[in-house]
Design a protein around this motif. Structure first.
Motif, PDB file in Angstrom:
ATOM      1  N   ARG A 158      -5.310   9.750   6.346  1.00 53.30           N
ATOM      2  CA  ARG A 158      -4.577   9.434   5.121  1.00 53.30           C
ATOM      3  C   ARG A 158      -5.501   8.892   4.048  1.00 53.30           C
ATOM      4  N   ARG A 159      -5.022   8.978   2.831  1.00 53.65           N
ATOM      5  CA  ARG A 159      -5.620   8.257   1.710  1.00 53.65           C
ATOM      6  C   ARG A 159      -4.705   7.068   1.461  1.00 53.65           C
ATOM      7  N   THR A 160      -5.286   5.901   1.233  1.00 53.14           N
ATOM      8  CA  THR A 160      -4.498   4.698   0.993  1.00 53.14           C
ATOM      9  C   THR A 160      -4.787   4.169  -0.404  1.00 53.14           C
ATOM     10  N   TYR A 161      -3.720   3.837  -1.132  1.00 51.18           N
ATOM     11  CA  TYR A 161      -3.823   3.319  -2.488  1.00 51.18           C
ATOM     12  C   TYR A 161      -3.271   1.897  -2.510  1.00 51.18           C
ATOM     13  N   THR A 187      -2.254  12.855  -6.700  1.00 50.88           N
ATOM     14  CA  THR A 187      -2.410  13.395  -5.348  1.00 50.88           C
ATOM     15  C   THR A 187      -3.655  14.262  -5.234  1.00 50.88           C
ATOM     16  N   GLY A 188      -4.257  14.595  -6.369  1.00 49.94           N
ATOM     17  CA  GLY A 188      -5.418  15.469  -6.352  1.00 49.94           C
ATOM     18  C   GLY A 188      -5.055  16.938  -6.362  1.00 49.94           C
ATOM     19  N   LYS A 245       0.822  -1.209   0.000  1.00 47.73           N
ATOM     20  CA  LYS A 245       0.000   0.000   0.000  1.00 47.73           C
ATOM     21  C   LYS A 245       0.859   1.262   0.000  1.00 47.73           C
ATOM     22  N   TRP A 300       0.356   7.588  -8.967  1.00 52.31           N
ATOM     23  CA  TRP A 300      -0.865   7.902  -8.235  1.00 52.31           C
ATOM     24  C   TRP A 300      -1.090   9.405  -8.264  1.00 52.31           C
ATOM     25  N   GLY A 354       0.491   5.307   1.047  1.00 54.58           N
ATOM     26  CA  GLY A 354      -0.328   6.225   1.827  1.00 54.58           C
ATOM     27  C   GLY A 354      -0.006   7.666   1.469  1.00 54.58           C
TER      28      GLY A 354
END
Length: 174
Positions: free
Chosen positions: A93-96, A130-131, A78, A128, A80
């Motif tokens: 956190r956001r987890t991917y 990050t937005g 994962k 990924w 984070g």
């Protein structure tokens, strides 16, 4: 988090003096502004650890170039994304999830719009979002593209202005 910190020691050294700095002396570095931050142990990354995690569960971290975000790489595949600094555990956190096994390392893109992770076992390189929107002025590639388009448009505008000037002269001559 406190247990995770006890399982591993973080050592600091004065390179020029070739001597170790004792744990009590390390406190003076808490507010130090480092160029990068990739140590998975330390005050600013305590929030990476959850109550049930150990020091070996997180293989790496990376602070964003803007010093606003922290990415973590864990032993379970994962990635984070947390706010930086993250001194309190566990931090939101956001987890991917995408890797088949442990994530070996994470790094931010120059504009902090993406995190890139590399899998230790699957050897996959994943990107990924990050937005965060990329600021055009800070992105050297976007800046050059904008300059090139302005140069191209400038040439067209000059041609249009010349054509308009010629037309205006013709109308005045009539």
């Amino acid at each position: 988090a406190a247990d995770a910190a006890r399982e591993s020691d973080m050592g600091l050294s004065e390179v020029e003096a070739a001597r170790a700095i004792c744990a009590a002396g390390a406190a003076k570095f808490k507010d130090e502004k480092w160029a990068t931050y990739s140590a998975p142990l330390g005050w600013a990354v305590r929030g990476v650890y959850t109550p049930c995690s150990g020091a070996g569960d997180y293989l790496g971290v990376a602070r964003s170039n803007s010093s606003e975000m922290l990415a973590s790489a864990d032993a379970f595949g994962k990635v984070g994304l947390l706010p930086f600094p993250a001194p309190l555990a566990p931090a939101p956190r956001r987890t991917y999830t995408g890797h088949a096994s442990a994530v070996a390392a994470v790094v931010f893109s120059v504009a902090d719009t993406h995190v890139v992770s590399i899998g230790a076992g699957d050897r996959c390189l994943l990107q990924w979002s990050t937005g965060k929107a990329a600021p055009v002025d800070d992105d050297p590639y976007a800046k050059r593209l904008k300059e090139r388009r302005a140069e191209e448009a400038g040439g067209q505008e000059e041609e249009e202005e010349d054509w308009e000037a010629a037309e205006a002269r013709e109308q005045a001559a009539k």
